[in-house]
Design an enzyme around this catalytic site. Structure first.
Site, mmCIF file in Angstrom:
data_model
loop_
_atom_site.group_PDB
_atom_site.id
_atom_site.type_symbol
_atom_site.label_atom_id
_atom_site.label_comp_id
_atom_site.label_asym_id
_atom_site.label_seq_id
_atom_site.Cartn_x
_atom_site.Cartn_y
_atom_site.Cartn_z
ATOM 1 N N LYS A 1 0.847 -1.188 0.000
ATOM 2 C CA LYS A 1 0.000 0.000 0.000
ATOM 3 C C LYS A 1 0.887 1.244 0.000
ATOM 4 O O LYS A 1 1.807 1.367 0.808
ATOM 5 C CB LYS A 1 -0.908 -0.020 1.231
ATOM 6 C CG LYS A 1 -2.019 1.011 1.235
ATOM 7 C CD LYS A 1 -2.945 0.774 2.425
ATOM 8 C CE LYS A 1 -4.122 1.729 2.422
ATOM 9 N NZ LYS A 1 -5.042 1.473 3.554
ATOM 10 N N GLU B 1 -19.154 -5.017 10.722
ATOM 11 C CA GLU B 1 -20.028 -4.222 11.580
ATOM 12 C C GLU B 1 -21.050 -5.072 12.330
ATOM 13 O O GLU B 1 -21.374 -4.789 13.494
ATOM 14 C CB GLU B 1 -20.758 -3.164 10.742
ATOM 15 C CG GLU B 1 -19.860 -2.065 10.221
ATOM 16 C CD GLU B 1 -19.131 -2.424 8.939
ATOM 17 O OE1 GLU B 1 -18.319 -1.618 8.449
ATOM 18 O OE2 GLU B 1 -19.380 -3.541 8.410
ATOM 19 N N ARG C 1 -25.467 -1.562 7.875
ATOM 20 C CA ARG C 1 -25.188 -2.975 7.651
ATOM 21 C C ARG C 1 -25.508 -3.828 8.881
ATOM 22 O O ARG C 1 -25.591 -5.042 8.784
ATOM 23 C CB ARG C 1 -23.715 -3.152 7.277
ATOM 24 C CG ARG C 1 -23.221 -2.158 6.253
ATOM 25 C CD ARG C 1 -21.812 -2.411 5.830
ATOM 26 N NE ARG C 1 -21.798 -3.312 4.688
ATOM 27 C CZ ARG C 1 -20.696 -3.736 4.087
ATOM 28 N NH1 ARG C 1 -19.525 -3.363 4.536
ATOM 29 N NH2 ARG C 1 -20.765 -4.536 3.058
#
Length: 618
Positions: free
Chosen positions: A261, A346, A374
């Site tokens: 990354k 979540e 969610r």
């Protein structure tokens, strides 16, 4: 730091396949320079896109989009894809109102198929698309899903893998972009498993392995996938070899690519926190912000939580891969054993919080407001049904700005209004946030939620009076003229514009008062009492007008026999595009002039101006 030159000569996919090895290496450098230049100018997702330059080039050389379907999970890593599909010029208006989206967008290009930028969804899309291809006789069209290792911590991704792997003749190509991170370092047992696979030896011919190391079971193979990897995600030749094999395999395949990354940009590679996942407008050489940001709502929350935790041993924090952006990282730095990052999960975060509450703790679940959608069932059935003391702190509520439709937290008040026994607080300023957080933690008979936007906390707004009794029914009066024509019910930070509108209206002879209920759901009896004393009530919230605070106030007045008309100002029942928070609030009429305009129309018996805007779509 010297950067490669930014070149206008970036070929589209057809010509891309004609480039030689040295040209591709040069192209990757040019794309990185272009990204650094444009993203530090406009702000956006930098680290994720720097990490997928070679991978995206290889994908477009092996697969033929839009004939082949290329799906990006959590599409913030799609900038290189946009560059290679003819949208390079749009980066001058990246994430600006009316400009290029920071995520895939079907309105922008036929090369984009999905624009849901919530994580862990691409594999389920791929499963359904592959089924559709088979049913329609188009099985020759490849379906490719690029998914990060962080997204694999989400339950939906695992459900999709379970289904795809069980269908041996469903040719879905799963490109696992493994950089060891979501926003923060990836957590959990699957992250440990991928680490083991990353250290697997290469096959005898130097190509990617088709099985895991001898002492390590391969999760993907056990689910029925052909496993190719690990592959250096910055080696275009190796990537093309693996992707080419996957394309012709005629079965579910996982191509495990290992990337870095922020690759090729020293400030990102040196950033151990999030590898410059997102940046605002910044100096490209140093990444220093071009302007000094004022303290945000998140800053106020994080500081107060540390203060409260020092006096409450029962306080614990939970987040879903967002310890830094939600402010919980600061508590973790002080008390690492009291903060739990569960990954992009979540639903698990909420039910795990329920378990902690059952065990005698008071969890603070810090999420983006849009991501709480969610986990609605878990809030309803696992927390509220059991009347558990769990506090949800919802960052990025209302209009968030440049991230667009999927990230606006404009449904949370509507969703949470349906949950019995849940109290929702919305602070107007920093002192109110501190008070609400303390009151939430002191509440032991059910869940609470506190929401605030992605913005500076702004100036303090003192109350001129406080009415009602009890912690849940006290209402702050912010402005109280002598003539009670109009009562504005201000929800949270919109109090500033409500006060400006009230001052203008009162000066024009329309006596307008402003109240802040602070705890907006359920509706305080004091709000109903004050409503009965006015000729018109106007509620102002940065939630969709459907089923939000305004709807609840109107219902409470009706139930109490109060005949004062209630007009609800809020966000449209639509998907709102990207732009700055002030731009989008203005478009919805949630600014001083818009509020004045709506009040005057309502007093004249005229309907609200609900003119459609190009900034949203039904």
């Amino acid at each position: 730091m010297a950067l490669p030159s930014v070149t206008p000569d970036i070929p589209r996919p057809g010509l891309l396949r004609e480039c030689g090895s040295s040209e591709l290496t040069q192209l990757a450098g040019h794309i990185r320079a272009f990204l650094i230049d444009k993203v530090t100018a406009a702000g956006g997702h930098l680290g994720p896109n720097l990490g997928v330059v070679e991978l995206t080039i290889a994908l477009h050389r092996v697969f033929d989009t839009p004939r082949d379907t290329l799906l990006f999970d959590t599409g913030h890593q799609s900038y290189v894809h946009k560059i290679l599909t003819g949208r390079r010029d749009g980066f001058d208006r990246l994430r600006r109102c009316g400009g290029l989206s920071g995520y895939p967008s079907r309105a922008e290009s036929p090369h984009d198929h999905i624009e849901n930028s919530h994580a862990s969804t691409a594999l389920a899309y791929a499963d359904g698309l592959a089924k559709a291809r088979a049913l329609s006789g188009e099985g020759h069209r490849s379906v490719v899903a690029v998914v990060g290792d962080g997204a694999l911590t989400g339950g939906l991704a695992l459900e999709a893998l379970n289904n795809i792997g069980a269908s041996p003749h469903r040719p879905v190509v799963v490109v696992l972009n493994d950089n060891g991170r979501s926003y923060s370092p990836t957590v959990g047992a699957l992250a440990l498993h991928l680490r083991g696979l990353r250290h697997a030896p290469q096959s005898a011919d130097g190509g990617p392995r088709t099985c895991g190391p001898p002492d390590h079971q391969n999760f993907f193979e056990n689910l029925g996938f052909l496993y190719l990897g690990p592959v250096d995600g910055h080696d275009i030749t190796a990537l093309e070899a693996a992707l080419g094999r996957a394309r012709t395999a005629d079965r579910p395949v996982v191509v495990h690519t290992v990337t870095v990354k922020g690759k090729g940009y020293e400030p990102a590679e040196a950033d151990e926190d999030d590898r410059l996942h997102t940046v605002g407008a910044a100096d490209p050489a140093t990444t220093a912000p071009r302007t000094s940001p004022a303290p945000s709502w998140t800053d106020v929350f994080a500081t107060e939580l540390i203060t409260l935790a020092a006096g409450r041993e029962d306080l614990v924090g939970i987040t879903a891969a967002m310890p830094g952006p939600t402010g919980l990282a600061r508590l973790a730095a002080v008390s690492p054993d009291r903060v739990f990052d569960v990954g992009i999960a979540e639903q698990h975060a909420v039910t795990s919080a329920a378990g902690l509450a059952m065990g005698g703790y008071h969890p603070v679940v810090a999420l983006y407001a849009t991501f709480l959608n969610r986990a609605f069932d878990q809030v309803l059935m696992d927390v509220a049904l059991h009347r558990l003391p769990v506090t949800f702190v919802l960052d990025r509520a209302g209009i968030t700005g440049p991230d667009g439709a999927s990230h606006h937290g404009m449904w949370d008040l509507s969703v949470l209004s349906a949950v019995p026994g849940l109290r929702v607080g919305v602070p107007r300023d920093a002192p109110t946030l501190r008070v609400l957080l303390r009151e939430a933690l002191d509440h032991g008979d059910g869940p609470t939620a506190i929401r605030f936007p992605k913005a500076a906390a702004g100036a303090d707004i003192p109350a001129v009076d406080r009415g009602g009794t009890g912690r849940g029914s006290a209402v702050d009066t912010l402005a109280c003229p002598g003539v009670r024509d109009v009562l504005i019910v201000a929800v949270g930070p919109l109090a500033t514009d409500c006060l400006s509108a009230a001052a203008y209206l009162t000066a024009q002879g329309v006596g307008t008062g402003v109240i802040d209920p602070r705890w907006v759901l359920p509706v305080s009896p004091e709000v109903v009492r004050l409503a009965a004393m006015h000729r018109l009530v106007v509620t102002v919230e940065d939630n969709t007008r459907a089923a939000g605070v305004g709807t609840a106030v109107a219902q409470a007045c009706h139930d109490a026999g109060v005949r004062t008309p209630v007009v609800n100002l809020g966000l449209p029942h639509a998907f709102v595009s990207h732009g700055t928070r002030p731009e989008l609030l203005k478009a919805a009429g949630l600014h001083t002039h818009g509020i004045v305009h709506s009040v005057l129309r309502a007093r004249a018996g005229r309907p609200l101006d609900t003119t459609s805007s190009p900034l949203w779509s039904a």
